[in-house]
Enzyme design. Sequence first.
Site, PDB file in Angstrom:
ATOM      1  CE  LYS A 178      -0.598   0.443   5.146  1.00 39.01           C
ATOM      2  NZ  LYS A 178       0.412   1.698   5.366  1.00 39.01           N
ATOM      3  CB  THR A 179       4.100   2.839   1.793  1.00 36.37           C
ATOM      4  OG1 THR A 179       3.315   2.087   3.462  1.00 36.37           O
ATOM      5  CG2 THR A 179       4.906   3.087   1.552  1.00 36.37           C
ATOM      6  CD  GLN A 187      -3.738  -5.194   8.091  1.00 35.93           C
ATOM      7  OE1 GLN A 187      -3.055  -4.989   8.379  1.00 35.93           O
ATOM      8  NE2 GLN A 187      -3.450  -5.067   6.490  1.00 35.93           N
ATOM      9  CG  ASP A 230      -1.431   4.896   4.822  1.00 42.01           C
ATOM     10  OD1 ASP A 230      -1.984   4.077   4.845  1.00 42.01           O
ATOM     11  OD2 ASP A 230      -0.142   4.939   5.663  1.00 42.01           O
ATOM     12  CD  GLU A 231      -2.829   1.540   8.031  1.00 42.72           C
ATOM     13  OE1 GLU A 231      -2.739   1.033   8.291  1.00 42.72           O
ATOM     14  OE2 GLU A 231      -0.142   0.983   8.348  1.00 42.72           O
ATOM     15  NE  ARG A 235       0.931  -7.990  10.631  1.00 45.21           N
ATOM     16  CZ  ARG A 235       0.646  -7.613   9.207  1.00 45.21           C
ATOM     17  NH1 ARG A 235       1.914  -6.190   9.217  1.00 45.21           N
ATOM     18  NH2 ARG A 235      -0.688  -6.924   9.379  1.00 45.21           N
TER      19      ARG A 235
END
Length: 726
Positions: free
Chosen positions: A39-40, A254, A223-224, A599
Site C-alpha cells: 500500500k505504501t 486490520q 493512509d490507514e 506478520r
Amino acid sequence: MREDTLSIEYRGLLNPAQLEAVLHRESPLLVLAGAGSGKTRVITYKIAYLIHECGYRPEEIFAVTFTNKASNEMRERVNVLLEDSVDVWVRTFHSSAAKLLRKWGKSLGVDPGFSIIDQQDQRSGLKKIVRSMNIDTETYRPEKYMYLINRAKDLLMNADEAASASYSSDLYFNDVYAQYQALLDRENLFDFSDLLFKLTRALERHGEVLERIRRRFRYILVDEFQDTNHAQYVLIRQLVGGGGSICVVGDDDQSIYGFRGARIENIHNFVKEYENCKVIKLEENYRSFQNILTASSQVINNNKERFGKTLYTKKGEGEKLIFCRTGTDYEESRFISKTILDLGLSHGYRYSDCAIFYRMNAQSRAFESVFNQHRIPYTIVGGLRFFEREEIKDILAYIRLAMNPMDEIALRRIANRPPRGIGQRTVDAMVKACMNRGYSILHGDDDLPIAPSRKKLVLAFTELIADIGERITTQDPPSLLQHVYTTSGYLEWLRREQKEEKVKNLEELYNAVYEFHRSSPESSIVDFVEEVSLNQGARDDEFQDNRVHLITLHNAKGLEFPVVFMAGMEEGVFPHYLSGEAFQDQQEERRLCYVGMTRAMERLYLTAAKSRLLWGRTVERDVSNFIREIPKDLLVEKEFGMSAANRAPQRSGGSQAGLPSGSGPKKRRIVERDNSNITVNSRVVHESFGRGTVRSLQDDIAEIEFDDGFVMQFMLKYTPIQIENS
C-alpha cells in the site's frame, strides 16, 4: 493519459491492481490494501504520478497518515521517485491540523500563537482543577477525565454539548470539562485533541476560508483509513467538499484500535458517502507464503460486515502452520525457546528473525524467565522488560526496604506509592535525620523535623515496613507477597485506578514468586529478589542487533518477521476475557488475530497452554476459537510438556493436540448463565476459586474478594458461580 507517454515506467514497477489504483483519478477511490500488498508503494507512486504526469504542484497534494515514521518514509520515497526534493504535504493528522491552524488561524478566529501541551501538562492541569473543586483525586482521577475529554473532543463535542448529550455519567465531568477548557482558552493552550476539534469547528463557521483551503489542496490522500476517528473523518470530508479528488487506502480487516476511538464504520461508509466511488482491492501479498495467507483468511472470513478479499502470493505454499498444545504456560515458553534454538541450528535463522506475539503485557514474564535461563537475548518492543515495569519495581522496593532499612532509593520510590500524604520534603527530612544520626528509617523518633500532621503518617509507614521485615523470615514468599499487596494498599489502589494491565502484571509477579517457591521451598523472598537483581544485570552487547522480539499484538501492526510465534491462543486470553460475547469486541479480537498471523513471512507457530497460573492457582484453559477456525489440513499439531493427566482424551479420528474430531472447525459452546440474583455483598461460590464476597458490580462485571484474600473480576453472564448455600 496514455500509458506509453508516462515518464515513469509504472507498468514494470507495479502489479495490475496497484497500477489501476495509481492511474485512477476520475472519481473518489477506496484502495482496499490487504496485508503485505504494497500500500505504501501505491501511495508514493500515486503522488509521483499526480505531480509528474497530471500537472499537480507538490503543495497542492494533501497526504496524511498516523505516524511520523510513516510520513517520513513516504516523503523520502516520493523524493526518490521524482529525483528531486519537493515540498509535498505528507504529515500526520495532528501535524497537519497544527500547520493549518498556524497558517489560517487569524482568518478562522483562532490565535495562531497557541502552545501545544503534552499529556503530562494536560494531566497536571486537570489535577489542579479537580483539587480546586475539593474533589477526592483518588476517587475522581484526573487520568479518567483526561480520557473522557479527549474522547469527547474526538466526537467533536464541546463541554456544553457533552453535557446536553449526557456523554458521561460521572458526577463532576461536565464541570471539570468546562473549567479545563476555560483554562486552555484563557492561556491559549491546545491539547492534542484540540488540534482537530478546533480546526473542524472553525472550518464549519468560516466557509470562505474552507473554500480557499480546498482550492489550495486539489487532491487528498489518506493512509490507514480504517484507523480514523470521527474528527479525522469529518476533517477529510470538509477538505474534499463535493469533489471527487480523494484516495483513501486501508483495510477493514486490520482495524484494531477501537479502544482509541478508531471507527471501522468510516471505511465501510466511504463507498456510500462518496458518489461514484471506485473500489480497488490489492490482494497480491509480497510478504507471506500461501499457507499463512489461506489460514489467516479462513479466520477473518468468520467476521461479518467486511468487504472481503482473497489474498494470494507467487512465493509458493511454504510450510504448514504449527499448533502446539503445551501442558502449562511455563512449558509453552520452553517449547518456543527450544524451537528458536532448533531453527537457528537447523535452518540458520537468527534470533532477530523471530518474534513472539501475545495479547497482554503480563505474558512476557514467562518468556523472559526461560530466555534468561537459556541465555537467549531478547527485546521488548514498545515496552519495558517485566521486572523493569513501574509497578513491579514498586512492590520489590517494599521488600528491599524491609530487607535493608538504609535503602534510600527504595524509600524514595515507595514512600508515597500509593499516595499516603508523605511528600518529597517529608522524605528529605527523614533521610537527612537518619543520615545525621546514623540510624535507619525504621528507628522511631519524635524529634524528626517534620510537620506534626505528617508524623502519624510516617509512623504508620515505618510500622508497615517493619512488619514486612519481621515476616520475611517467618512467611513463605507467596504469602509474604500477598501480605505486601494487601497491607500496602498498592493492589487496591491500582484497582481503583482501573489499571488492569498493571494488576495483571502484579498477578504475574505473584505467579513468578509461587513458581520460585514451588521449585525451591527452602528459599526466602530475599533469595527471589536477589535472583531478579542478578538477572537484570549486564546484558550481552554482542547481541545488540540480534535479539528475539517480544511484542503485544497491538504493537505488532506494521511489522514483519520470518518466524512468528503467537502465544496464549486460549479462550479468555485471546480472545481476551473482557471482550465477552459483544459482537463488535469479538470482531475486533478476530481482526487482531488476523493482523498477528499476517506478520509472519515464512513460519507461523501458534501455542496454547492446557493450564495457566492465576494468582498461584492452576486454571484449565480451552483452545481459542481462532485455532478452530483454521482448516486442519493447514496445521501440524504437536504436544509439549503434556502429562497423561492433562492430555486431552483421544477419539477415533481425533487430532493430536486435543482439538475436536470431525471435519471443519468447531466452535466451543459458550453457556450463558442467569446470575441476576447476585448483588453487591452477596456470598458466592466459584467452581474453581471457592467462596467469596461480591465487592462491586458494574455492567455485569463483578469484583469478588475470595476468602483467602484474592480479588478478581468476572463477567457474571459467563462465570460458573452461584449464591452460597443456594
